[in-house]
Every structure is written in C-alpha cells, then in structure tokens.
Design a protein around this motif. Sequence first.
Motif, PDB file in Angstrom:
ATOM      1  N   SER A 537       3.554   4.620  12.275  1.00  9.44           N
ATOM      2  CA  SER A 537       2.645   3.693  12.947  1.00  9.44           C
ATOM      3  C   SER A 537       1.651   3.125  11.954  1.00  9.44           C
ATOM      4  O   SER A 537       1.303   3.770  10.958  1.00  9.44           O
ATOM      5  CB  SER A 537       1.896   4.422  14.069  1.00  9.44           C
ATOM      6  N   THR A 538       1.167   1.907  12.202  1.00  5.42           N
ATOM      7  CA  THR A 538       0.101   1.349  11.375  1.00  5.42           C
ATOM      8  C   THR A 538      -1.274   1.749  11.886  1.00  5.42           C
ATOM      9  O   THR A 538      -2.279   1.525  11.210  1.00  5.42           O
ATOM     10  CB  THR A 538       0.200  -0.182  11.351  1.00  5.42           C
ATOM     11  N   ALA A 539      -1.318   2.304  13.087  1.00  6.69           N
ATOM     12  CA  ALA A 539      -2.587   2.766  13.649  1.00  6.69           C
ATOM     13  C   ALA A 539      -2.379   4.134  14.272  1.00  6.69           C
ATOM     14  O   ALA A 539      -1.292   4.459  14.740  1.00  6.69           O
ATOM     15  CB  ALA A 539      -3.094   1.782  14.698  1.00  6.69           C
ATOM     16  N   GLU A 540      -3.442   4.921  14.295  1.00  2.27           N
ATOM     17  CA  GLU A 540      -3.330   6.270  14.852  1.00  2.27           C
ATOM     18  C   GLU A 540      -2.960   6.186  16.324  1.00  2.27           C
ATOM     19  O   GLU A 540      -3.655   5.540  17.115  1.00  2.27           O
ATOM     20  CB  GLU A 540      -4.627   7.039  14.691  1.00  2.27           C
ATOM     21  N   PRO A 541      -1.877   6.832  16.716  1.00  2.00           N
ATOM     22  CA  PRO A 541      -1.444   6.755  18.117  1.00  2.00           C
ATOM     23  C   PRO A 541      -2.264   7.684  18.998  1.00  2.00           C
ATOM     24  O   PRO A 541      -2.876   8.648  18.524  1.00  2.00           O
ATOM     25  CB  PRO A 541       0.012   7.207  18.044  1.00  2.00           C
ATOM     26  N   SER A 542      -2.267   7.383  20.278  1.00  2.00           N
ATOM     27  CA  SER A 542      -2.926   8.284  21.218  1.00  2.00           C
ATOM     28  C   SER A 542      -2.144   9.588  21.283  1.00  2.00           C
ATOM     29  O   SER A 542      -0.923   9.593  21.168  1.00  2.00           O
ATOM     30  CB  SER A 542      -2.983   7.641  22.613  1.00  2.00           C
ATOM     31  N   GLY A 548      -6.963  14.795  10.256  1.00  2.00           N
ATOM     32  CA  GLY A 548      -7.200  13.861   9.154  1.00  2.00           C
ATOM     33  C   GLY A 548      -6.156  12.783   9.033  1.00  2.00           C
ATOM     34  O   GLY A 548      -5.938  12.251   7.941  1.00  2.00           O
ATOM     35  N   TRP A 549      -5.547  12.401  10.159  1.00  2.58           N
ATOM     36  CA  TRP A 549      -4.477  11.398  10.117  1.00  2.58           C
ATOM     37  C   TRP A 549      -4.976  10.123   9.443  1.00  2.58           C
ATOM     38  O   TRP A 549      -6.060   9.613   9.721  1.00  2.58           O
ATOM     39  CB  TRP A 549      -4.004  11.068  11.532  1.00  2.58           C
ATOM     40  N   GLY A 550      -4.192   9.614   8.485  1.00  2.00           N
ATOM     41  CA  GLY A 550      -4.493   8.346   7.845  1.00  2.00           C
ATOM     42  C   GLY A 550      -5.491   8.413   6.719  1.00  2.00           C
ATOM     43  O   GLY A 550      -5.752   7.404   6.058  1.00  2.00           O
ATOM     44  N   THR A 551      -6.070   9.575   6.452  1.00  2.69           N
ATOM     45  CA  THR A 551      -7.044   9.692   5.368  1.00  2.69           C
ATOM     46  C   THR A 551      -6.318   9.797   4.035  1.00  2.69           C
ATOM     47  O   THR A 551      -5.430  10.641   3.883  1.00  2.69           O
ATOM     48  CB  THR A 551      -7.929  10.931   5.574  1.00  2.69           C
ATOM     49  N   PRO A 552      -6.687   8.964   3.057  1.00  3.42           N
ATOM     50  CA  PRO A 552      -5.998   9.037   1.758  1.00  3.42           C
ATOM     51  C   PRO A 552      -6.255  10.386   1.082  1.00  3.42           C
ATOM     52  O   PRO A 552      -7.349  10.938   1.150  1.00  3.42           O
ATOM     53  CB  PRO A 552      -6.621   7.897   0.956  1.00  3.42           C
ATOM     54  N   THR A 553      -5.243  10.924   0.445  1.00  3.90           N
ATOM     55  CA  THR A 553      -5.399  12.150  -0.332  1.00  3.90           C
ATOM     56  C   THR A 553      -5.607  11.770  -1.792  1.00  3.90           C
ATOM     57  O   THR A 553      -5.600  10.597  -2.159  1.00  3.90           O
ATOM     58  CB  THR A 553      -4.150  13.037  -0.219  1.00  3.90           C
ATOM     59  N   GLY A 554      -5.760  12.766  -2.626  1.00  6.25           N
ATOM     60  CA  GLY A 554      -5.918  12.507  -4.052  1.00  6.25           C
ATOM     61  C   GLY A 554      -4.602  12.407  -4.783  1.00  6.25           C
ATOM     62  O   GLY A 554      -4.580  12.324  -6.015  1.00  6.25           O
ATOM     63  N   SER A 555      -3.488  12.421  -4.045  1.00  6.12           N
ATOM     64  CA  SER A 555      -2.167  12.448  -4.676  1.00  6.12           C
ATOM     65  C   SER A 555      -1.444  11.123  -4.497  1.00  6.12           C
ATOM     66  O   SER A 555      -1.744  10.344  -3.587  1.00  6.12           O
ATOM     67  CB  SER A 555      -1.325  13.567  -4.067  1.00  6.12           C
ATOM     68  N   THR A 556      -0.476  10.897  -5.371  1.00  8.94           N
ATOM     69  CA  THR A 556       0.390   9.724  -5.256  1.00  8.94           C
ATOM     70  C   THR A 556       1.830  10.162  -5.326  1.00  8.94           C
ATOM     71  O   THR A 556       2.163  11.242  -5.823  1.00  8.94           O
ATOM     72  CB  THR A 556       0.109   8.711  -6.385  1.00  8.94           C
ATOM     73  N   SER A 557       2.710   9.311  -4.833  1.00  6.10           N
ATOM     74  CA  SER A 557       4.139   9.575  -4.888  1.00  6.10           C
ATOM     75  C   SER A 557       4.647   9.313  -6.293  1.00  6.10           C
ATOM     76  O   SER A 557       3.937   8.758  -7.131  1.00  6.10           O
ATOM     77  CB  SER A 557       4.860   8.658  -3.898  1.00  6.10           C
TER      78      SER A 557
END
Length: 1003
Positions: A537-542, A548-557
């Motif tokens: 989803s592009t937005a947090e679903p109900s 912490g859904w959608g919060t950027p972490t300090g890691s990358t792919s």
Amino acid sequence: MRRIRPRLPRRLAVALVAAVTLGLLTSAPEAPRTETAVPTAASESTATVFYWTKTKNWPAYNLHYAPDGGSWTTVPGTAMEAACTDWVKRTVSLGGASGLAATFNDGSGVWDNNAGQNYALGTGTITVKDGVVAHSDPCADTGTDPSPGEGHTAEVYYSTATVGWTTTNLHYRPADGVWTTVPGVGMEPACTGWARASVDLGAAASMQAAFNNGNGVWDNNNGGDYTLPAGRTTVKDRKVAAGAPDPCAAEEPDTAAPTAPTKVTATADGVSAVVTWEPSTDDRGVTKYQVTRTGGTKGTVVTDVGSTVFSDTGLEPKTTYSWTVRAVDAAGNVSAASAAATATTGERPTAPATGKPLGTDPRKDPIYFVLTARFADGDSSNNRGGNQHETSGNAANDDPMFRGDFKGLIQKLDYIKGLGMSAVWITPVVLNRSDYDYHGYHGYDFYEVDHRLESAGASYQDLIDAAHAKGMKIYQDVVYNHSSRWGAKGLFTPTVYGVRDAQWSWYYDERNEGFAYDGLTVEPKSGKSYYNGDLWSTAEPSGNTCVGWGTPTGSTSPEGYRIYNCQWPSPTSGMFPKALYHNCWIGNWEGEDSRSCWLHDDLADFDTENAQVQNYLIGAYDKYIDMGVDGFRVDTAVHIPRTSWNRRFLPAIQERVTQRFGAEAAENFFVFGEVAAFVNDKWNRGSVNHSAQFYTWKERGEYSADDEKAALEMYDDEQQRGTGSQPTSTNAFLDGNSYHTPDHSRFSGMNVIDMRMHMNFGDADNAYHNGKDSDDSYNDATYNVVYVDSHDYGPNKSSERYAGGTDAWAENMSLMWTFRGIPTLYYGSEIEFQAGKRIDCGPSCPLASTGRAYFGDHLAGDVKATDFGTVDSASGAVAATLTKPLVKHVQRLNQIRRAVPALQMGQYSTEGISGSMAYKRRYTDAASGTDSFALVTVSGGATYTGIPDGRYTDAVTGDTQVVTGGKLTVAAPGKGNLRVYVLDLGGKNAEPGKIGTAGPYLK
C-alpha cells in the motif's frame, strides 16, 4: 529446507539458561557419599540364593548350578526352601569359587535360564527377581539397632516409573545411626510405578537415604542423599513430599464430566467437511470426543475421535449437515453437547480421490528424493519464474524456478523404477507464497495443492495413483512448524507488510482488492507479478498492527533503496498475532527458543501448542492422507516440542490412516522427521531435546494438560535427566546370531533421518562407525533414513553437493544398501549431478549453477522399466544417463537388497567379526516363514567367527563357501565393492545365488 539465519536483528537468547544436572541414572555406579565400606566378596565361600516366586506360581523350585570352574549339579538341581512371603532360598557351598552359574526350574521341565544365557551369580546373599540380580536379603530386617525410647516409623514410597527399575532397594541410616549394608533393604511393589518400604527409626525422627536397583545403579539425589522424615514420604523425580497421601490409595470415583467443547466450526469442501473445536478440560483428562452428525439420508451418525479435528467424508452433495461434539473422560463421563456447527456441501467431485497407500513395510523401499519443481518438466504452461526471474540470472538460462511438475514426474517414474527405487520423496505440495518458493517450504494455503505443479491429467492424485500402479510409494514432505511470511490462508494472513513508493513499485505491487493469489495467475494491475498482488500500500491501511509502519530505517537494500519498517516480516513487529504465531527470533539453536521462535524471516513460526493451529494443520494433512500418500517426511521436526508431536500430530496421523485404510496401513504409514543436528556427537551438544533419536520415543513424564506448559515442563525435565538416563533399545541388534521380536511399545510414531551418518559421510567408514555408535539410543534404528547429501547440506554441514569422487560414492552406496536403515538418494547423485556445486544461494545466483539445477535434460527421451532395477528400453539422453557407472551400481545394489530380506529389515551384529565395515544381519518372520541370514563386508576383508554352519553363497560373485567350524574368512573385494554371503536355509529361504551381472564396482 534451507537454513539461513535471519538477516534482521533477532532477539537475544531466551533466558532459559539452566545447569544440566546428572540424571537419575548415572553411567557408572555412584554410591551415597556417606556410605560405609562394604566387605568384598572374595572372602565368601558360600552363596545364599533367594528366588522370587510371585510371578511364577510353580509347584516346586529347584536351583541348578555350577560353581565357577566346576561341574553342574544333576538335573533338576537342589530343592529350594521357603524363606518368606514370595521368596524361596538355597544356600550352597562354592569351595574356593568366586561365583556360580545358575538356572531355576519347577522339576517338571519348566525353566528360567535367563533367556538362554544362564544367571551369573556372585557370592554372599543374592536375589533373583524377574531376571534382575541384586545383593540383599529380602527376608531380613533393617540391620539397625534402634536406640531405646519413643519409636518412629518411616513409610517410604519411591517412584519407579521414570527410572524403569524392576527391583528397588532403600539404603539408609537413621539420624545419628549407621548405614544399612549395601544395597540396603528391598522395597516391595506397592502399585503401578511405586515401590514401598516401612522402616523402624527408633528414637530418630528422620533418616538419610539413597535408592538403587541392586545392580550398581543409584539415585542418591545427585550425590547429596535424601533426608526423609518419619511418617509417610514420597520420592518422585528427586522431589521429596513429606506427609504425602498414599500414592497407591484407591482414587475416589471419577464422577465429574469434562467441559463441553467450544468454538466448534465446520467447513465443507465438495462432499467432505472438516470439523474442529477447542479442547475440553477435565480433572483427570479427556480421552476422546464423540462427534454427532445429523442431516442427509443416513440420519444421525456418531463417530469417536482422539483429536480435535474430524474430517467427515462421503457426504451427499448440496446437503446441509449439523455437527455437535461431546468430550469423554477415562471413567466414561460424557460432557454436555457443544453448540452445533453447520455446513452445506457442494457438488460431488467429478474425479473422487482414488488413492490407497500400498501399506507395506517401509524398510523394503529405497527412497529417491526429488525437488519436484527441478526434476522433470512435463508441462511448460505452468512454469513460473517469479519476480526474481531476471535478477537471479534464471531468465538468462531460460530456467524458471518452477519448471518441473507432476506431469514430468509421472513421465519419469519408470526412470526411478529402473534405478530400483520404490519410494519417491517429493518436496511439499501445498500452495506456496514467497518470492523464491519453488522448493515448497513456504506454505500459504495448506489445503490446496500448488497450481504450478499440476496439469490437466496430471494432478497430485494422478501422480499418487500412477506411482501405486507401478508398485511405488509417494512420501510427501510436510511442514508443521511454519507458514510463509504471508501467513496461512484460512488461519491468519496479515493485512499489509510495507510501503510501496517510487523506489519499490517494481517489487511491491499496488494493492488490488479483487486479486486472489493462486501462484499461477498474473496480478492484472501490474501485469507481471504472481506473488505480492494485494499486500502492499502507499498509505497505512486501517487495521494495521505493525509497529512503526512506513518509518524509514537506517538500512538500504542492495540496490540502494531506503528500507522502511514493515517491508519485511518480523516476529517482533506486531504483524502476527501471539495466539497463533511465536513472536521472537531464535537466539540459541540448542536452547528452548529453537522450538518456540522464528528460524528465518521467510518462515513465520506457528504456535503449534495452540489448538486452533493444531486443528488447521491436522485438517490439512488429513486431506493428503485421504488421497493415499504412503508417508510423510516432516520438515523442521526439532523446532516443535516432542509433547506436541506425541500428544497431537502423530496420534492424529495414525487415527486418520486407521480410519480410512485400516490398522495395518497405519502401522506402515512411514513418518520420518528432520531433526537437524549438525554435529558429529551422539547427542547434539549434550542437549537431548535437540537430538534426532529423542523424537523416536514416547514421553516418560506426566505433564500439564495445557500444551504450552507441558512443552516447557518436558523440556526442563528431559534436560535435567540428561543424556545418561535416556531410554535405550536393542531393536536394531541381533541376539548372537538370532533375530528377536522388536519392542515398539515405547515408539512415538516418528522415525528420523540419520543425521549422524549424514554428517560423517565424507568417508563411508566414518559414517558407519558413528552411526553404529548411536543405534542403541533410537527406538529402532532399522527405520532410520540414511543419505549422503540432500537439498540442504552435504556431509560435515557442507553447503556443496557431495564431491568425494565416483569410488567414494560407490562405497557410500554399498554401505547404505546393506547396513541397517533405508537408503535414500538425492536426485542426480546417481550421475554425480552438480558435484561440488553450492546447493542453495537463494536468488543471488542462477539455479543452473547450484545443486538444485534442473535435471530433466538428463532424462529427455523414453524409458521403460520392466522391474525394479531393470530397464527394458531407453532412448535419447536418458539412455546415456542409464549407462553411467553409479547408475549400474545402484541398480544391482537394489536387485541384491530386494532379494535378501535380511538386508531390508534385518537386525545386525558385529560380534565375533573382524573387519572395518563388516557385519552380519538376520530377519525372521514366523507368519510368512521367512528366515534370512547374511554376512556383509564393504571394501575391506573380514573374518566371521561363531556363525551358523552351513553353505553360504555370495550374492555378488556366486562364490560358495561351506562353513563347518563357525568361521568364514572373506578377502577384501576392493573400494566400493562388497560381499554378501547368504546362508542357505532351504525351501523358500534357500540362498538366491549370484544376483544380477557384474558391473563397474560389484564384480
């Protein structure tokens, strides 16, 4: 399945760090620390022999004996006199002898000669009770001299249930008194599982005590002795209960009925239905459930079941049924009926299940193991590469991960039969869901067969039926431990995993409410994906539960894309409900958390102690039992508590097979577990709970009715008992040259893969000696599944397919096909396919470069097998494959093994044999009149002594040797070669002569 450590931070090890103490039984006799010196037997010149009469009820008792080095008395020996209740005795002079050999009889031809071995008795006072020899006077008093004054009595009950002793002695001293003479006073049987002794303590109010079996095995409270007060005391599993109630007192009548079952649900599928419910509770335990069905023309039908899942089959189409459930306890008390559950059946299937297991002894059937999706491609229309097709490098090789299928396997069954293999182990068939799931271990819908494996006219049922028509079995790989990271359809599936933004749109598809994943259909919005479809989803679903859904972490792919919380599954993120899934990472692979936490982020770990999870899995695998599969290979068995296997899953399998196909089919339904122990020792780093043989036994303790609590209680109990007090078995071993009926009364229902041989198969001799060293700790090692390498590992936990060379492979095969256990070959090993190649590297390299490469190119063409190990015709690439030296080798090994029952089901012994890989095997079955005896040596020479006289013929060369003095010497046949000298026992047991024709190794 592959074992990759989680790439996300996992939790620290579970705080279950407990010192593993010595068990009740130590490997060497250990006397109490306060024990007084005991005179040696050397000064004795007589023996007073006491014999237990209670279990004999003979009219007379005679002692027939011979002093060591002396002559036997004249039959029937000397009469024994009454001593005290249930005992007779006889004192005999031994002169200078230090012991005697003895037997007992009733004077009329009935003997007790210790099963043909005679009794070896020492001097002094000796007891013989039901085959157990001890040293005590069962008719004497305590040997203490109580001080004058107030008298105290101690009534001591000792639990024998967990130590397994048939004779129990109490060695004690009153407070400030002296110790009894070792081994103390005999305790009398009180009731099942308890021995009792009453002791006069005089003025003392307590005593120090230890217990022993009269043969040098002690329970002295781990060296601390027991302190027991006056009055009644019970001692059970090193726990002392003063003032305890009489454990043998008659229980009050059980009049309390169990609670009514709750949460009864019914789901119909065609003309079958699955009914599940939550377990009932009872003060003494529920023994079964009564399921009552109403509806249809048959009216009311009542069925008894032992689990909380009932699969009702053969119903009428388009009919509404109702089910209620009652619980029943051991006393016959019946609960009130549950609330009713209803379901309406659908259309009758156009092709009803026709399968029926072959139901023969699984030890007769060598196993060929295939990754179905990588074996043979019969239908290219169901091939799927997935969204890792390009990045993995598979596209460049035109090699989709899902390539092989049931149609290809059906087409090549004659190739497998031509090798001589009569059982096919296939990877899991349930609908998978992952980005790289071709191997089958990422189950999503456990009730549905993966569409990427089936074709028109080549369904899973068609495969089972086709194999059975050729006399071949199908063993289905099953997973009880985990689902995919997408959850399990019908149990729980998460709402959403993560953010779909500009960076990740190539990987995470736009949410599509109308798309239902089936593994085969392309999601229409993206036009490219089969896997992710509706979970991004592009937005947090109900209803999102992920922290912490959608919060950027300090890691990358690896591509440099920012990773957000909840883009990848995590047990600690809140994505999975604690009631159904464990919420932790494994921190200690030999700790308790290895059975209750996640293995890997692609494998969401079921809470298998939860009734809803148990019902889901039992109901699913009932479906495949009903199709007629012949057995289950159980993935990740070690990651589920043994209590859950023994209480729930294994009984449910037996119950279902019995219900559908009868008791004999259930007895031969082969369940073998993967208990992955990647070490070379007998017990996995000293942890019994993590060792393969541990899972072949029933429980020994009584644990809480709650499965969650019972799992922890059992874990702690068995860890404290340790390796030295685990049960042992002689089921794999000959008694001299004789086969004996195995005792499977304590068998759990699960056999295992022989991990110790597997780990040591870098060298056949090493694998043989390590395997033999462990055999007394399995319930029956003749059922062990033995392989060199697999889809996970090579020997010594190598990540590459075995590359020891053709000679070494031939030697390994010669050992596996003639030693105890069931030989198993990973697909392609017969041509050293992908030798030395890395077995699995995930999507980071193309499958064609790994040990899981596609094999079908070597099978192209036609092949027809007329019998096991015999090919009538072949053309194309498969004809060339069948000329390979190891193919010829395994064909003849299978011909020889199939002709000699001792090599299939026999017990073995190395007694009286010189030679490294040399042994004798025998199998006897009175019902069929079978008696088969064979002498085997692999690669090296051997000398056999103490064997039966007669004519022996080598099944490899046809050489005949006549043995007259119990001795046969065999010259070394050479690496990879072997000799199998079969004793001619006449009639149907005549030796078969030379079997097959000489090949590159068997010659």
